[in-house]
Design a protein around this motif. Structure first.
Motif, PDB file in Angstrom:
ATOM      1  N   PHE A 162       2.339   0.506  -1.478  1.00  0.00           N
ATOM      2  CA  PHE A 162       3.168   1.466  -2.198  1.00  0.00           C
ATOM      3  C   PHE A 162       3.934   0.723  -3.288  1.00  0.00           C
ATOM      4  O   PHE A 162       3.876  -0.502  -3.394  1.00  0.00           O
ATOM      5  CB  PHE A 162       4.128   2.175  -1.236  1.00  0.00           C
ATOM      6  N   GLU A 163       4.696   1.461  -4.095  1.00  0.00           N
ATOM      7  CA  GLU A 163       5.339   0.911  -5.278  1.00  0.00           C
ATOM      8  C   GLU A 163       6.727   0.352  -4.942  1.00  0.00           C
ATOM      9  O   GLU A 163       7.330   0.714  -3.935  1.00  0.00           O
ATOM     10  CB  GLU A 163       5.496   2.015  -6.338  1.00  0.00           C
ATOM     11  N   ALA A 207       9.042   9.325  -4.034  1.00  0.00           N
ATOM     12  CA  ALA A 207       8.556   7.949  -4.166  1.00  0.00           C
ATOM     13  C   ALA A 207       9.644   6.942  -3.797  1.00  0.00           C
ATOM     14  O   ALA A 207      10.829   7.277  -3.671  1.00  0.00           O
ATOM     15  CB  ALA A 207       8.062   7.721  -5.592  1.00  0.00           C
TER      16      ALA A 207
HETATM   17  N1  HPA Z   1       2.805   6.280  -3.721  1.00  0.00           N
HETATM   18  C1  HPA Z   1       1.483   6.117  -3.892  1.00  0.00           C
HETATM   19  N2  HPA Z   1       0.574   6.894  -3.324  1.00  0.00           N
HETATM   20  C2  HPA Z   1       1.003   7.902  -2.544  1.00  0.00           C
HETATM   21  C3  HPA Z   1       2.368   8.126  -2.309  1.00  0.00           C
HETATM   22  C4  HPA Z   1       3.320   7.276  -2.940  1.00  0.00           C
HETATM   23  O1  HPA Z   1       4.552   7.418  -2.797  1.00  0.00           O
HETATM   24  N3  HPA Z   1       2.459   9.202  -1.485  1.00  0.00           N
HETATM   25  C5  HPA Z   1       1.182   9.599  -1.222  1.00  0.00           C
HETATM   26  N4  HPA Z   1       0.295   8.821  -1.871  1.00  0.00           N
END
Ligand code: HPA
Length: 241
Positions: A162-163, A207
């Protein structure tokens, strides 16, 4: 009968159980094999492909996007509805809402984005996501009274991580609304193949850095599971329209 419509199921959408008389097919392509299930829905043949495999074993950066899209083209598919679990950077786009994205920002790093291996092709990307299918989806969502947004910019990251909150702030400043890991190169290859392609993004979470809690894949899968019934109804209504 020719298969004109396909569904590419993303995270949480692994089976085509709305279809009847389903049979599995292995498609041979110049880019390797692709697996598809073909069945009927209201008299129409519809193909279903699980992007990450039925057991979710293929991570976003290792999906064989070229084999999948080439395989669908070989079947004669003209229209693709692709589902995608996404994080939201836009506080107006809330968990469980649908977004029929119209633009992308590409932050992938290691993916081949073309079928062309010789010569030069510069593909127009003014409307990467098919406007006709997007308006069909909007009509379906309206009829079914499902909360939705008719446009949005999808930021595609390389994943599988994830970011960072700093990345999310940057993406927001650049105009991104949603973040996910699969739309590029899938949409680009579909355009190159002459297939009309639309993404049904379902927001599963805010996010990183926007959400007060740390994100996990399980959270994404759980929210998807809660809403997969709506997603199915939406796709099926859109196919009928
Ligand atoms: N980031 C990247 N991909 C994702 C996310 C997220 O927060 N939620 C679901 N797929």
């Amino acid at each position: 009968m020719t298969v004109r419509i396909a569904i590419i199921g993303g995270t949480g959408v692994y089976d085509p159980n709305i279809l009847s008389d389903v049979h599995q097919k292995r498609l041979e392509t110049p880019f390797g094999p692709a697996w598809v299930k073909i069945g009927t829905y209201r008299g129409r043949e519809v193909a279903f492909m699980a992007r990450h495999g039925e057991d979710h074993s293929v991570p976003p950066h290792l999906v064989n996007y070229r084999a999948n899209i080439w395989g669908l083209r070989q079947l004669g598919v003209k229209n693709v509805f692709a589902t995608a679990a996404v994080g939201s950077l836009n506080t107006e786009m809330k968990p469980k809402q649908f977004v029929f994205v119209d633009q992308f920002l590409d932050f992938t790093r290691s993916r081949v984005q073309t079928f062309v291996e010789k010569g030069v092709v510069h593909l127009d990307m003014t409307d990467p996501y098919c406007p006709e299918l997007r308006s069909t989806l909007a009509r379906a969502a309206q009829e079914l009274e499902m909360e939705h947004h008719v446009r949005g910019t999808y930021v595609c990251t390389e994943g599988p991580r994830f970011e960072t909150p700093a990345e999310i702030r940057m993406f927001r400043q650049l105009g991104g609304d949603l973040v996910g890991m699969t739309s590029v190169p899938e949409v680009v290859l579909a355009r190159e193949a002459g297939i009309c392609y639309a993404t049904i993004a379902m927001v599963t979470n805010f996010a990183a850095g926007i959400s007060p809690t740390r994100l996990s894949h399980q959270e994404v899968v759980d929210v998807m599971a809660e809403n997969v019934g709506n997603l199915r109804r939406l796709v099926m209504r859109a196919i009928e329209l």
